[in-house]
Design a protein around this motif. Sequence first.
Motif, PDB file in Angstrom:
ATOM      1  N   VAL A 260      52.953 -31.775  -7.035  1.00 17.89           N
ATOM      2  CA  VAL A 260      53.417 -32.094  -8.329  1.00 17.89           C
ATOM      3  C   VAL A 260      53.598 -33.665  -8.556  1.00 17.89           C
ATOM      4  CG1 VAL A 260      55.527 -32.107  -9.622  1.00 17.89           C
ATOM      5  CG2 VAL A 260      54.759 -30.136  -8.508  1.00 17.89           C
ATOM      6  N   PHE A 261      53.871 -34.439  -7.468  1.00 18.87           N
ATOM      7  CA  PHE A 261      53.812 -35.792  -7.354  1.00 18.87           C
ATOM      8  C   PHE A 261      52.599 -36.638  -7.827  1.00 18.87           C
ATOM      9  CE2 PHE A 261      53.723 -40.156  -5.189  1.00 18.87           C
ATOM     10  CZ  PHE A 261      54.831 -40.764  -6.196  1.00 18.87           C
ATOM     11  N   SER A 262      51.453 -35.955  -7.326  1.00 15.11           N
ATOM     12  CA  SER A 262      50.193 -36.425  -7.399  1.00 15.11           C
ATOM     13  C   SER A 262      49.815 -36.248  -9.098  1.00 15.11           C
ATOM     14  CB  SER A 262      49.178 -35.602  -6.568  1.00 15.11           C
ATOM     15  OG  SER A 262      47.770 -35.869  -6.977  1.00 15.11           O
ATOM     16  N   ARG A 263      50.303 -35.141  -9.603  1.00 16.26           N
ATOM     17  CA  ARG A 263      50.027 -34.955 -11.040  1.00 16.26           C
ATOM     18  C   ARG A 263      50.849 -35.839 -11.888  1.00 16.26           C
ATOM     19  NH1 ARG A 263      50.122 -29.731 -14.249  1.00 16.26           N
ATOM     20  NH2 ARG A 263      49.247 -31.158 -15.531  1.00 16.26           N
ATOM     21  N   ILE A 264      52.177 -36.169 -11.576  1.00 17.11           N
ATOM     22  CA  ILE A 264      52.881 -37.240 -12.290  1.00 17.11           C
ATOM     23  C   ILE A 264      52.330 -38.548 -12.190  1.00 17.11           C
ATOM     24  CG2 ILE A 264      55.050 -38.310 -12.131  1.00 17.11           C
ATOM     25  CD1 ILE A 264      56.641 -35.666 -11.294  1.00 17.11           C
ATOM     26  N   VAL A 265      51.869 -38.771 -11.007  1.00 18.75           N
ATOM     27  CA  VAL A 265      51.067 -40.155 -10.878  1.00 18.75           C
ATOM     28  C   VAL A 265      49.832 -40.335 -11.624  1.00 18.75           C
ATOM     29  CG1 VAL A 265      49.876 -41.474  -8.995  1.00 18.75           C
ATOM     30  CG2 VAL A 265      52.289 -40.586  -8.569  1.00 18.75           C
ATOM     31  N   ARG A 266      49.233 -39.348 -11.713  1.00 15.46           N
ATOM     32  CA  ARG A 266      47.762 -39.422 -12.300  1.00 15.46           C
ATOM     33  C   ARG A 266      48.065 -39.632 -13.837  1.00 15.46           C
ATOM     34  NH1 ARG A 266      46.178 -35.000  -9.091  1.00 15.46           N
ATOM     35  NH2 ARG A 266      46.220 -33.463 -10.857  1.00 15.46           N
ATOM     36  N   ILE A 267      48.962 -38.889 -14.449  1.00 15.95           N
ATOM     37  CA  ILE A 267      49.259 -39.243 -15.866  1.00 15.95           C
ATOM     38  C   ILE A 267      50.084 -40.434 -16.050  1.00 15.95           C
ATOM     39  CG2 ILE A 267      50.290 -38.320 -17.735  1.00 15.95           C
ATOM     40  CD1 ILE A 267      49.601 -35.485 -16.689  1.00 15.95           C
ATOM     41  N   GLY A 268      51.249 -40.617 -14.987  1.00 21.18           N
ATOM     42  CA  GLY A 268      52.116 -41.620 -15.182  1.00 21.18           C
ATOM     43  C   GLY A 268      51.839 -43.084 -14.826  1.00 21.18           C
ATOM     44  N   VAL A 269      51.078 -43.050 -13.884  1.00 23.47           N
ATOM     45  CA  VAL A 269      50.471 -44.631 -13.520  1.00 23.47           C
ATOM     46  C   VAL A 269      49.836 -45.284 -14.580  1.00 23.47           C
ATOM     47  CG1 VAL A 269      49.316 -46.026 -11.798  1.00 23.47           C
ATOM     48  CG2 VAL A 269      51.020 -44.082 -11.062  1.00 23.47           C
ATOM     49  N   PRO A 270      48.646 -44.609 -15.030  1.00 26.69           N
ATOM     50  CA  PRO A 270      47.898 -45.062 -16.088  1.00 26.69           C
ATOM     51  C   PRO A 270      48.935 -45.586 -17.273  1.00 26.69           C
ATOM     52  CG  PRO A 270      46.835 -43.446 -15.285  1.00 26.69           C
ATOM     53  CD  PRO A 270      48.051 -43.296 -14.527  1.00 26.69           C
ATOM     54  N   ALA A 271      49.668 -44.832 -17.800  1.00 25.27           N
ATOM     55  CA  ALA A 271      50.500 -44.991 -18.751  1.00 25.27           C
ATOM     56  C   ALA A 271      51.475 -46.145 -18.383  1.00 25.27           C
ATOM     57  CB  ALA A 271      51.462 -43.841 -19.162  1.00 25.27           C
ATOM     58  N   GLY A 272      51.833 -46.278 -17.210  1.00 27.59           N
ATOM     59  CA  GLY A 272      52.902 -47.440 -16.801  1.00 27.59           C
ATOM     60  C   GLY A 272      51.850 -48.564 -16.620  1.00 27.59           C
ATOM     61  N   VAL A 273      50.668 -48.402 -15.967  1.00 27.74           N
ATOM     62  CA  VAL A 273      50.084 -49.977 -16.137  1.00 27.74           C
ATOM     63  C   VAL A 273      49.609 -50.253 -17.418  1.00 27.74           C
ATOM     64  CG1 VAL A 273      47.822 -50.525 -15.537  1.00 27.74           C
ATOM     65  CG2 VAL A 273      49.077 -49.190 -13.995  1.00 27.74           C
ATOM     66  N   GLN A 274      49.186 -49.254 -18.268  1.00 24.93           N
ATOM     67  CA  GLN A 274      49.093 -49.542 -19.834  1.00 24.93           C
ATOM     68  C   GLN A 274      50.449 -50.361 -20.493  1.00 24.93           C
ATOM     69  OE1 GLN A 274      48.061 -46.370 -22.581  1.00 24.93           O
ATOM     70  NE2 GLN A 274      49.618 -47.425 -24.047  1.00 24.93           N
ATOM     71  N   GLY A 275      51.642 -49.880 -20.330  1.00 22.96           N
ATOM     72  CA  GLY A 275      52.788 -50.404 -20.602  1.00 22.96           C
ATOM     73  C   GLY A 275      53.164 -51.916 -20.002  1.00 22.96           C
ATOM     74  N   ILE A 276      52.720 -51.986 -18.585  1.00 27.13           N
ATOM     75  CA  ILE A 276      52.915 -53.302 -17.910  1.00 27.13           C
ATOM     76  C   ILE A 276      51.749 -54.438 -18.735  1.00 27.13           C
ATOM     77  CG2 ILE A 276      52.112 -54.660 -15.864  1.00 27.13           C
ATOM     78  CD1 ILE A 276      53.306 -52.046 -14.357  1.00 27.13           C
ATOM     79  N   LEU A 277      50.747 -54.009 -18.837  1.00 26.98           N
ATOM     80  CA  LEU A 277      49.629 -54.960 -19.371  1.00 26.98           C
ATOM     81  C   LEU A 277      49.859 -55.276 -20.885  1.00 26.98           C
ATOM     82  CD1 LEU A 277      46.358 -53.573 -17.771  1.00 26.98           C
ATOM     83  CD2 LEU A 277      47.680 -55.760 -17.204  1.00 26.98           C
ATOM     84  N   PHE A 278      50.445 -54.047 -21.565  1.00 27.49           N
ATOM     85  CA  PHE A 278      50.968 -54.467 -22.862  1.00 27.49           C
ATOM     86  C   PHE A 278      52.016 -55.463 -23.036  1.00 27.49           C
ATOM     87  CE2 PHE A 278      49.848 -52.011 -26.777  1.00 27.49           C
ATOM     88  CZ  PHE A 278      50.559 -52.607 -27.680  1.00 27.49           C
TER      89      PHE A 278
END
Length: 461
Positions: A243-261
Amino acid sequence: MSKPPSVVMKKNQIDMTEGSIAARLIAFSVPLIISSILQLLFNAADIVVVGRFAGDNSLAAVGSTSSLINMLVNLFTGLATGTTVVAANYFGARDKANLHDTVHTSMVVSVFSGILLTIIGIFGAKKILLMMGSPEEVLPLAQLYLKVYFAGITASMVYNFGSALLRAKGDTQRPLIILLIAGVINVVLNLIFVISFKMDVAGVALATVLSQVFASVVVVIILLHEKDDFHLCLKDLKINHAVFSRIVRIGVPAGVQGILFSFSNVIIQSSVNSFGPVVIAGNSAGSNIEGFVWTSMNGFSQGTMTFAGQNLGAGKADRIKKLPLISQALVTVEGLILGNIVVHFSPALLSIYTTNPDVIAQGVIRIKMVCTLYCLCGMMDCMANMIRGIGHSVLPMIVTIFGACGLRILWIFTGFRYVEKFHNMTSLLATYPVSWFVTWAVLVVCFIVIYKKEFPNARRN
């Protein structure tokens, strides 16, 4: 076929796999819009109180930290986004076991996220503020605000992950009630700490932290008393690696997008800092006001993501196909109306924050440039979350990095910096609507391509 008892729709749930798309999206989004506005009031109360009772330097100190705070926390709020998508998928698919694991994995991650942010925020605040070029008269106050704020960031993370779980099943009403009460607590404590105790920026930061502690405690109590598959059991708290792997696959790119934004906004803030405290204060107040419009549009953006997630889990491609046009229409109308209302009343709204006419004038410049076509930002966010909701999180991250962030940074380090006639706030702020439109157009094309690939037989459904 009837649904299992554990997924029978209750008053605090919205099943987005059935019924009118527009009606369900509005029913989900409106409470989320209101609660998002209330959450923004945490920071708005800080800005108003320090602007009125502590002075322009304190106003600039609190306002100039918002882009930095967003940059540091966005990775972890991205994981909360991943929680919403994954939980919504399992909820739509009626997968009880994985939904249970998602609930408990998410809450463990929220605590570790908060602890890590506390360490980064407290020990790295001064260095990052110096890199941003914070003026000497603002730096000590901004540093103090950040240290107090990040000392209590774990409570904010727990609330964000807990409310993300509730949103996954369509529950946006109880988070609204929580934030309504927390907002009142925040405002009252702001006034007490700043006016009565003369605590300045430390007082507004402490008020924010205590209100977030309240919100986190209540959301945990709600999850502990849930009677369905979203029930939180303390003895089951552990990380499920799948489950954590699924959350990371979706959440990390969203988070990285937010960070770079946010990083692009930090660079913009650094450019704003070069114009001095008056411009910083006006820009901070204007940014805070426009945030109310953004959070309103973000309600439909979050609703779009949850809707897509539930229907992906249920395998209903026909509803996913209809969603973009409906969500885009809703957010466009909302953004145009609210954005231009703010533009029209900008001097009066800014006077709530400060009585300095020079600061108000700078705030008006910001609001006119950003809010007139703010609907473009909502359209961009809806398309990104539409794609993210059907399980593709890397692509919207890449498009946003190059479209929104890249264009802004490119302009700052070229025309804005080296062409004298472009070295002004109007030129700097014009990068916002331009980057929103370009990014939105590319995301529309991406969704069409992904939909055809993921649902090749949808036309025959």
